[in-house]
Write a protein that holds these residues in place. Structure first.
Motif, PDB file in Angstrom:
ATOM      1  N   ALA A  93       1.231  -1.016  -0.227  1.00 54.90           N
ATOM      2  CA  ALA A  93       0.084   0.161  -0.234  1.00 54.90           C
ATOM      3  C   ALA A  93       1.024   0.875  -0.052  1.00 54.90           C
ATOM      4  CB  ALA A  93      -0.714  -0.249   1.273  1.00 54.90           C
ATOM      5  N   LEU A 131      -4.252   4.013  -3.458  1.00 51.28           N
ATOM      6  CA  LEU A 131      -5.133   3.359  -2.735  1.00 51.28           C
ATOM      7  C   LEU A 131      -6.651   3.281  -3.093  1.00 51.28           C
ATOM      8  CD1 LEU A 131      -4.274   2.039   0.441  1.00 51.28           C
ATOM      9  CD2 LEU A 131      -3.872   0.414  -1.241  1.00 51.28           C
ATOM     10  N   ALA A 158      -8.422  -2.267  -4.120  1.00 55.17           N
ATOM     11  CA  ALA A 158      -7.279  -1.795  -4.540  1.00 55.17           C
ATOM     12  C   ALA A 158      -5.894  -2.934  -5.115  1.00 55.17           C
ATOM     13  CB  ALA A 158      -6.313  -0.661  -3.287  1.00 55.17           C
TER      14      ALA A 158
END
Length: 391
Positions: free
Chosen positions: A263, A272, A361
Motif C-alpha cells: 500500500a 489506494l 485496490a
C-alpha cells in the motif's frame, strides 16, 4: 441472442468480495519472514504485531490520540467487541441497509436486548433516512454495504457536537475510501478486504471519546474474555500495542505487513483510493452503455468502489418469478466461473439476484476491463437459454 466470445481474459480472475484478491505480484515468498513457532508475546513477534498497528495508522491518517488494536474473529469480532463493550449507556440508532448492518441490528435488539434501540432501515440499493439520526444517541452503521454496493457519500449526518458515539463498521471501506475520523468514534475492519490479507483477525480503532466510555460504563451483561478491553476500570493499553487477547497467526501477521508495505509503494491511501475508484469508473462506463445491467445502488454518489453490485434489468429477466431470477443470475455467475474469467462473482445470498465484482485496490483495472466483455457474453448465453425455455 448471441455475443462473440471475447479475445482477452483477466490475468487474475479473482473478484471475490472476501477474502479478496491478493496484491499484484503476490507469491508465497512474501511470507518468508514470518516468525513461526514463536510465542506472540516474545519481543520480535510482538514487534511485528506493533508494526501492523503503526503502519495501518500511518496509511489511514488516523489521529495520534486514537488507539488501534488487533482483535480476534475478523471484522465481526471487532464490531461485536464494540457493541458488547460500549452500548447500553444511552439510546442507540442502528442504520441497516444490507446484510451485515442487519446483523448488527439483530445483535443489538435480540441479543443485547437494549430497550432503547431504533433500527433505521432501507432496502438494498438505498440508504436509510440519515436525517433521523439523533446526536444524543449512539449510532451503529457500516460505511460501505459490502452486500449491497451502497456506501455513504459523507458523514454530514454525524454532528461534531454529538453526545453519543459513532460506531462504524468500515471493513470494505478502510484503505479504499477516505474516512472522516473526527466524525467517528469506533472504526473496525479486517485484513482480508481491501489489502487482500489473510482472514481471522480484526482491527479495532477507538477515539478518546470511546475510551472514556469504556472506562466509565460497565455493561449490564457478562463479558466474555475476548471482548474485555478494560482492567480494573481502565483501558487495557496492551491490546493497542500488539499484546493481543488471544493467540494470533504470525503467518497472517506477515501477510498483513506485506499488504501494508505494498500500500505504501502505490502511494498510500490516495493511491489506494485512486486504484479502487478507477475500477468503479471502468464498470460505470460499461453500465452506461449496457442494455441489461444497472447498479444496485440507486444514487451515483452512493455507489461503492469496492463491492460493486450489479442488477439485471432485461425485460425477460423482470418477467421471471423470484426463483427464476435467482436461477438465471446463478447461471450467469456459473458461466463466468466455468470460463475462468470471474471467480466468486455472484451476488451475496441475501441480496437481489445479480453480480458482485470486487473493485478494491488489489484488483487491477485492466482485469476489470477485460472482464466486462465476458459479462455481455455470459448474459447472452443465459438470455438465449431462458428465451428458449419460455418459448
Amino acid at each position: 441472442m448471441s455475443h462473440p466470445t471475447p479475445d482477452i481474459r483477466p490475468a487474475n480472475p479473482r473478484f471475490s468480495s472476501g477474502p479478496c484478491a491478493k496484491r499484484p505480484g503476490w507469491t508465497l515468498a512474501a511470507l518468508e519472514g514470518a516468525l513461526l513457532g514463536r510465542s506472540h508475546r516474545a519481543k520480535d513477534p510482538k514487534a511485528k504485531l506493533a508494526e501492523v498497528i503503526d503502519r495501518s495508522k500511518a496509511i489511514l491518517g488516523m489521529p495520534k490520540d486514537w488507539r488501534l488494536g488487533i482483535v480476534p474473529a475478523s471484522d465481526t469480532g471487532a464490531v461485536e467487541m464494540a457493541l458488547w463493550s460500549l452500548l447500553g449507556a444511552r439510546g442507540v440508532d442502528i442504520l441497516a441497509w444490507e446484510s451485515f448492518s442487519k446483523d448488527w441490528a439483530t445483535d443489538v435488539t435480540k441479543q443485547l436486548r437494549l430497550a432503547d434501540a431504533r433500527v433505521l432501515s432501507a432496502p438494498y440499493g438505498r440508504l436509510p433516512d440519515l436525517a433521523q439520526v439523533d446526536p444524543a444517541r449512539d449510532v451503529v452503521f457500516v460505511w460501505n454495504g459490502t452486500t449491497s454496493g451502497v456506501r455513504l457519500a459523507d458523514a454530514d449526518f454525524i454532528r461534531d457536537d454529538r453526545e453519543g458515539l459513532a460506531i462504524c463498521d468500515a471493513t470494505s471501506a478502510a484503505f479504499a475510501m477516505d474516512l472522516p475520523w473526527p466524525k467517528l468514534d469506533v472504526v473496525t475492519w479486517s485484513w482480508q478486504k481491501v489489502l487482500g490479507g489473510e482472514a481471522a483477525h480484526g482491527m479495532l480503532a477507538l477515539s478518546p471519546r470511546a475510551v472514556a466510555r469504556l472506562e466509565a460504563h460497565k455493561p449490564a451483561w457478562p463479558m466474555p474474555k475476548i471482548f474485555r478491553m478494560t482492567k480494573d476500570g481502565k483501558l487495557n493499553e496492551g491490546i493497542f500495542r500488539g499484546e493481543t487477547i488471544n493467540t494470533p497467526s504470525m503467518l497472517c501477521v506477515e501477510d498483513a505487513i506485506d499488504g501494508l508495505r505494498w500500500a505504501e509503494s502505490v502511494g498510500g491511501l490516495p493511491g489506494l483510493i485512486r486504484r479502487s475508484e478507477a475500477n468503479l469508473a471502468a464498470v460505470a462506463a460499461w453500465v452506461e452503455r449496457s442494455p441489461w445491467a444497472a447498479f444496485l445502488a440507486e444514487a451515483p454518489a452512493t455507489r461503492s468502489c469496492t463491492s460493486i453490485c450489479l442488477r439485471i434489468v432485461a425485460p425477460w429477466f423482470a418477467a421471471l418469478d423470484a426463483e427464476g431470477q435467482a436461477a438465471a443470475a446463478k447461471k450467469l455467475a456459473g458461466l463466468l466461473e466455468k470460463q475462468g474469467v470471474a471467480l466468486d462473482a455472484a451476488a451475496y445470498r441475501d441480496a437481489p439476484p445479480g453480480l458482485r465484482i470486487w473493485g478494491g485496490a488489489t484488483v487491477e483495472t485492466s482485469d476489470i476491463e477485460a472482464l466486462l466483455p465476458w459479462l455481455d457474453w455470459a448474459f447472452a448465453q443465459v438470455a438465449t437459454e431462458f428465451d428458449k425455455a419460455a418459448a
